[in-house]
Design a protein around this motif. Structure first.
Motif, PDB file in Angstrom:
ATOM      1  N   SER B  59       0.868  -1.209   0.071  1.00 44.87           N
ATOM      2  CA  SER B  59      -0.069  -0.116  -0.079  1.00 44.87           C
ATOM      3  C   SER B  59       0.738   1.325  -0.130  1.00 44.87           C
ATOM      4  O   SER B  59       1.797   1.273   0.763  1.00 44.87           O
ATOM      5  CB  SER B  59      -0.889   0.008   1.274  1.00 44.87           C
ATOM      6  OG  SER B  59      -1.471   1.214   1.412  1.00 44.87           O
ATOM      7  N   ALA B  60       0.480   2.294  -0.762  1.00 41.87           N
ATOM      8  CA  ALA B  60       1.252   3.511  -0.832  1.00 41.87           C
ATOM      9  C   ALA B  60       0.943   4.323   0.602  1.00 41.87           C
ATOM     10  O   ALA B  60       1.451   5.354   0.661  1.00 41.87           O
ATOM     11  CB  ALA B  60       0.643   4.374  -2.046  1.00 41.87           C
ATOM     12  N   THR B  61      -0.129   3.848   1.106  1.00 46.16           N
ATOM     13  CA  THR B  61      -0.332   4.566   2.570  1.00 46.16           C
ATOM     14  C   THR B  61      -0.117   3.704   3.625  1.00 46.16           C
ATOM     15  O   THR B  61      -0.957   3.458   4.603  1.00 46.16           O
ATOM     16  CB  THR B  61      -1.898   5.103   2.515  1.00 46.16           C
ATOM     17  OG1 THR B  61      -2.631   3.866   2.335  1.00 46.16           O
ATOM     18  CG2 THR B  61      -2.059   6.079   1.547  1.00 46.16           C
ATOM     19  N   PHE B  95      -1.890   6.573   9.175  1.00 43.72           N
ATOM     20  CA  PHE B  95      -2.395   7.871   8.892  1.00 43.72           C
ATOM     21  C   PHE B  95      -2.375   8.527  10.053  1.00 43.72           C
ATOM     22  O   PHE B  95      -3.468   9.504  10.356  1.00 43.72           O
ATOM     23  CB  PHE B  95      -3.698   7.967   7.985  1.00 43.72           C
ATOM     24  CG  PHE B  95      -3.958   8.677   7.003  1.00 43.72           C
ATOM     25  CD1 PHE B  95      -3.220   8.566   5.818  1.00 43.72           C
ATOM     26  CD2 PHE B  95      -4.749   9.940   7.209  1.00 43.72           C
ATOM     27  CE1 PHE B  95      -3.386   9.754   4.954  1.00 43.72           C
ATOM     28  CE2 PHE B  95      -5.046  10.805   6.142  1.00 43.72           C
ATOM     29  CZ  PHE B  95      -4.182  10.543   5.097  1.00 43.72           C
ATOM     30  N   THR B  96      -1.226   8.524  10.785  1.00 47.75           N
ATOM     31  CA  THR B  96      -1.316   9.343  12.161  1.00 47.75           C
ATOM     32  C   THR B  96       0.015  10.271  11.890  1.00 47.75           C
ATOM     33  O   THR B  96       0.387  10.971  12.998  1.00 47.75           O
ATOM     34  CB  THR B  96      -1.150   8.491  13.366  1.00 47.75           C
ATOM     35  OG1 THR B  96      -0.076   7.402  12.812  1.00 47.75           O
ATOM     36  CG2 THR B  96      -2.250   7.747  13.534  1.00 47.75           C
ATOM     37  N   GLY B  97       0.463  10.560  10.568  1.00 51.43           N
ATOM     38  CA  GLY B  97       1.495  11.823  10.619  1.00 51.43           C
ATOM     39  C   GLY B  97       2.831  11.489  11.382  1.00 51.43           C
ATOM     40  O   GLY B  97       3.211  10.237  11.689  1.00 51.43           O
ATOM     41  N   SER B  98       3.430  12.575  11.798  1.00 55.27           N
ATOM     42  CA  SER B  98       4.739  12.661  12.649  1.00 55.27           C
ATOM     43  C   SER B  98       4.414  11.848  13.914  1.00 55.27           C
ATOM     44  O   SER B  98       5.152  11.224  14.604  1.00 55.27           O
ATOM     45  CB  SER B  98       5.299  13.757  12.721  1.00 55.27           C
ATOM     46  OG  SER B  98       4.482  14.582  13.211  1.00 55.27           O
ATOM     47  N   ALA B  99       3.183  11.925  14.609  1.00 56.06           N
ATOM     48  CA  ALA B  99       2.881  11.310  15.919  1.00 56.06           C
ATOM     49  C   ALA B  99       3.098  10.091  15.795  1.00 56.06           C
ATOM     50  O   ALA B  99       3.319   9.370  16.602  1.00 56.06           O
ATOM     51  CB  ALA B  99       1.492  12.022  16.080  1.00 56.06           C
ATOM     52  N   GLU B 101       5.075   8.142  13.785  1.00 61.43           N
ATOM     53  CA  GLU B 101       6.443   8.070  13.768  1.00 61.43           C
ATOM     54  C   GLU B 101       7.155   7.999  15.203  1.00 61.43           C
ATOM     55  O   GLU B 101       7.727   7.039  15.515  1.00 61.43           O
ATOM     56  CB  GLU B 101       7.050   8.609  13.018  1.00 61.43           C
ATOM     57  CG  GLU B 101       6.948   8.535  11.346  1.00 61.43           C
ATOM     58  CD  GLU B 101       6.855   9.552  10.561  1.00 61.43           C
ATOM     59  OE1 GLU B 101       7.859  10.417  10.596  1.00 61.43           O
ATOM     60  OE2 GLU B 101       6.451   9.694   9.297  1.00 61.43           O
ATOM     61  N   ILE B 130      -7.980   3.139  12.351  1.00 63.94           N
ATOM     62  CA  ILE B 130      -7.008   3.954  11.455  1.00 63.94           C
ATOM     63  C   ILE B 130      -7.348   5.540  11.725  1.00 63.94           C
ATOM     64  O   ILE B 130      -8.225   5.807  12.112  1.00 63.94           O
ATOM     65  CB  ILE B 130      -7.330   3.779  10.092  1.00 63.94           C
ATOM     66  CG1 ILE B 130      -6.107   3.937   9.279  1.00 63.94           C
ATOM     67  CG2 ILE B 130      -8.177   4.506   9.398  1.00 63.94           C
ATOM     68  CD1 ILE B 130      -6.242   3.396   7.695  1.00 63.94           C
ATOM     69  N   GLY B 131      -6.018   6.117  11.682  1.00 70.27           N
ATOM     70  CA  GLY B 131      -6.249   7.715  12.035  1.00 70.27           C
ATOM     71  C   GLY B 131      -6.451   8.365  13.292  1.00 70.27           C
ATOM     72  O   GLY B 131      -6.620   9.342  13.540  1.00 70.27           O
ATOM     73  N   ARG B 133      -4.627   8.682  17.053  1.00 74.23           N
ATOM     74  CA  ARG B 133      -3.284   8.733  17.839  1.00 74.23           C
ATOM     75  C   ARG B 133      -3.031   7.474  18.470  1.00 74.23           C
ATOM     76  O   ARG B 133      -3.940   7.298  19.432  1.00 74.23           O
ATOM     77  CB  ARG B 133      -3.016  10.190  18.516  1.00 74.23           C
ATOM     78  CG  ARG B 133      -1.477  10.240  18.815  1.00 74.23           C
ATOM     79  CD  ARG B 133      -1.396  11.829  19.270  1.00 74.23           C
ATOM     80  NE  ARG B 133      -0.181  11.824  19.687  1.00 74.23           N
ATOM     81  CZ  ARG B 133       0.512  13.216  19.644  1.00 74.23           C
ATOM     82  NH1 ARG B 133      -0.313  14.153  19.187  1.00 74.23           N
ATOM     83  NH2 ARG B 133       1.756  13.472  20.076  1.00 74.23           N
ATOM     84  N   MET B 199     -10.017  -2.128   9.585  1.00 74.10           N
ATOM     85  CA  MET B 199      -9.452  -2.879   8.493  1.00 74.10           C
ATOM     86  C   MET B 199      -9.069  -4.213   8.519  1.00 74.10           C
ATOM     87  O   MET B 199      -8.431  -4.298   9.903  1.00 74.10           O
ATOM     88  CB  MET B 199      -8.423  -1.917   7.537  1.00 74.10           C
ATOM     89  CG  MET B 199      -9.248  -0.883   6.871  1.00 74.10           C
ATOM     90  SD  MET B 199      -8.188  -0.280   5.623  1.00 74.10           S
ATOM     91  CE  MET B 199      -7.269   0.578   6.921  1.00 74.10           C
ATOM     92  N   THR B 240      -3.254  -1.183   5.240  1.00 70.11           N
ATOM     93  CA  THR B 240      -2.124  -0.368   5.265  1.00 70.11           C
ATOM     94  C   THR B 240      -1.244  -1.000   6.291  1.00 70.11           C
ATOM     95  O   THR B 240       0.067  -0.330   6.507  1.00 70.11           O
ATOM     96  CB  THR B 240      -2.576   0.875   5.941  1.00 70.11           C
ATOM     97  OG1 THR B 240      -3.069   0.778   6.956  1.00 70.11           O
ATOM     98  CG2 THR B 240      -3.373   1.685   5.147  1.00 70.11           C
TER      99      THR B 240
END
Lengths: 414, 414
Positions: B59-61, B95-99, B101, B130-131, B133, B199, B240
């Motif tokens: 997956s690209a995401t 899909f939680t951005g820099s948080a 990571e 998903i999404g 934090r 998912m 994902t």
């Protein structure tokens, strides 16, 4: 079992008033191919001079009538001989081997006789059960009756006769003013309502009085098909029989070139009619309760935008979330990710209508679950996905995946 | 809502007795990431010398933990430092951005501290919503407890902790005799049972005591993955977070080469374990009531055979027919036609189990609807499609599409 389903909640209020196209007559009869108590065969006769363009299913197992239409369109034929279109519902004459080809020959010969059009200009389609021999004698024996009934105003009757388990007949039309005069367009379609053993074949017939050369007509049809009928999906399954014919009788305004003022106006009007019919097919999608427009922007190119839009439109998880009125944007992210298109999580943004849901790889600070949930209650929804990578865009349309779909396709036996 | 679903009717009778793999310890705790009243974090500690191979979602995401695992596997790391695997359920950290990571970094640091393994050898996965934090502090504060519980026999507890809405824990193992000695393999998986907003992520962890170089281990894993986990589908939607790790502790029999007698035996046993786990994922497919093996033969090449098999396996019309116990072979023909593979209608044959259904472009003379309908009543079905064109073959597995799928994915709100 056709007709046993309630009319789709997304259906238009009524069949539209369509402009009469000079040079086209319609008729419909009840031939008893499979259904009883309803019409199931339609005939359209087209005046000498009619140019015909077509687009067909790309299935490797396409039906005998589709193969016959493709052959005839490729050969060209003589427009001055006129043309005829014969469509039956109830049986798709697909995967019926040499018997299927024989049925097409018998029907074409009978239509040619009844309409005085050469066999090379008779186009047929069949929709319904697959793999059963078509009782073509029921159709050929009804042809005298059909030919006798031909009349310019019978387009709604034609739309009804080609329904399988569609819950409403589908029509769209437009009269457009061009610098050279009016152009009239009227079209009918069937598709995506079905029950038990049939497939959701899509058949579309569009008529216009434009005087236009066949290659120009084909060019308009093929390019618009990509952004209308090829941009919709109900369940991602492709029929063996999909057929789209565009017939220009040539009795009206001349269009020599699609870039001219007349051509531009004609293409815009044809686009409207094709998009309207395509939307009606989605609105009659099996079990549909929601109509969804998916706009993808910012893709590297149009091909990538289409991949993302169709990946979202075909995702069962997106479609069940839609049915559950669940603003589950994570499933959109998933569908973007699996699409095969270039995507960068940290550039992705998602809107539900005007509501910014996610941006830069995460949920938007302004987004609230309450706002998303309230939006999802509407029967007609728009979702926009911007990939933030380029200028490629594509819009697709689909419906939700509900218990109705399962009921229609699993709960009945063939 | 995990645990509220009844156990799949296709589930094995019990969790299998798995061989203990020397050099692997497991532990599970209830950290309250999202669920209450159940375990939701598992830790595996691997002895110094362990080689690890991996396959991940394309997956690209893909999620933050997946990106971190990919980076670490590519870098290699020092096998003599041992390794650790930490998995949580309830939140996918996707899909939680820099948080997201940052959460991975915090967890890896805490695992490294608790297990005395360097961060470069700590692999994590997260599965669930998903999404949102990830509350990683609930995990890091449970690590002392987890590390204290590590024990060789706790693999079933680990399988339970990684379930989201799976209806049963999934395990498979094998002890194989090779000329050089015994090789033990034990694996666990989760996936395809889910409810509401998550998912169906698939996570698979397989352990062996084989002493094998990492590139050889990766080669075995990657080639077998194509015909096991990449040959199953529940709904065609790609997670994902899909992660498959194969860890060889090196405490047992040496395997230098996959073509040797030891290598061949190891690959065969690993294939059995991977196929078994893959089948269990399908057997726990959302709403599944039927298990279908689709064998495609006679394709021009393996790639075409795979296209046809996956087109059938992903077709909602095939899957609803399966649910309705409807021997609707026309839908198989449709799925062959839309697959994009080379096919010739007049060479196509279809079997349901041993029953010849269709051949040479038409229904078989010997076929009866009664025989087909009787066959469809079994919970486990085989369909064979021979394309009659070449020697390419592929086998895929899927389940049916039932009201249960809609209920799980649409009827609940997030």
């Amino acid at each position: 079992m056709a007709g046993s389903l309630p009319i789709s909640p997304l259906a238009p209020a009524a069949f539209p008033d369509l402009p009469e196209i000079d040079g086209v007559d319609f008729a419909a009869v009840a031939a008893g191919v499979r259904y009883s108590g309803r019409t199931d065969v339609m005939l359209a006769r087209l005046a000498p001079g009619t140019r015909i363009a077509g687009v067909f299913t790309r299935s490797a197992t396409r039906s005998a009538p589709v193969l016959d239409c493709e052959t005839k369109l490729a050969a060209g034929g003589d427009p001055d001989a006129g043309a005829a279109i014969l469509v039956n519902s109830g049986n798709s004459n697909a995967f019926t081997g040499s018997a299927g080809e024989a049925s097409v020959r018998e029907i074409c010969a009978a239509v040619a006789l009844a309409t005085r059009v050469p066999v090379s200009r008779v186009f047929t389609a069949s929709t319904g059960v697959i793999g059963e021999r078509l009782p073509h004698d029921r159709i050929t024996s009804a042809l005298g009756d059909l030919a006798g009934k031909l009349a310019p105003g019978a387009i709604e009757a034609a739309a009804e006769a080609i329904m399988t388990t569609d819950t409403f007949p589908k029509g769209a039309g437009k009269v457009v003013d061009t610098p050279a005069g009016k152009v009239r367009i009227a079209g009918i379609a069937k598709g995506s309502g079905m029950i038990a053993p049939d497939m959701a074949t899509m058949l579309v017939y569009i008529f216009t009085d434009a005087a236009i050369a066949q290659p120009v007509l084909q060019q308009a049809l093929s390019s618009l098909n990509k952004v209308t009928f090829n941009a919709i999906t109900v369940d991602g399954d492709t029929s063996t029989s999909d057929t789209l014919l565009l017939c220009a009788t040539g009795t009206g305004t001349g269009i020599t070139d699609l870039q001219s003022a007349e051509g531009t106006a004609f293409v815009a009007a044809l686009h409207d009619v094709m998009r309207d019919l395509a939307h009606q097919v989605v609105r009659d999608g099996e079990g549909a309760s929601k109509f969804l427009e998916i706009r993808v922007t910012g893709a590297r190119d149009e091909s990538d935008a289409r991949k993302v839009a169709m990946s979202i439109a075909n995702s069962p998880l997106v479609k069940t979330a839609l049915a559950g009125e669940d603003p589950n944007w994570g499933r959109i992210v998933m569908a973007v990710g699996k699409s095969g298109a270039h995507a960068d999580r940290d550039r992705l943004s998602i809107h539900f209508g005007d509501i910014l849901v996610a941006e830069k790889g995460w949920i938007a600070e302004s987004y609230t679950e309450d706002a998303g949930a309230a939006y999802m209650k509407a029967p007609e929804l728009e979702m926009t996905v911007d990939l933030g990578l380029g200028s490629g865009s594509f819009t697709a349309w689909t419906c939700d995946l509900t218990h109705g779909y399962i009921t229609i396709n699993a709960d009945y036996r063939s």
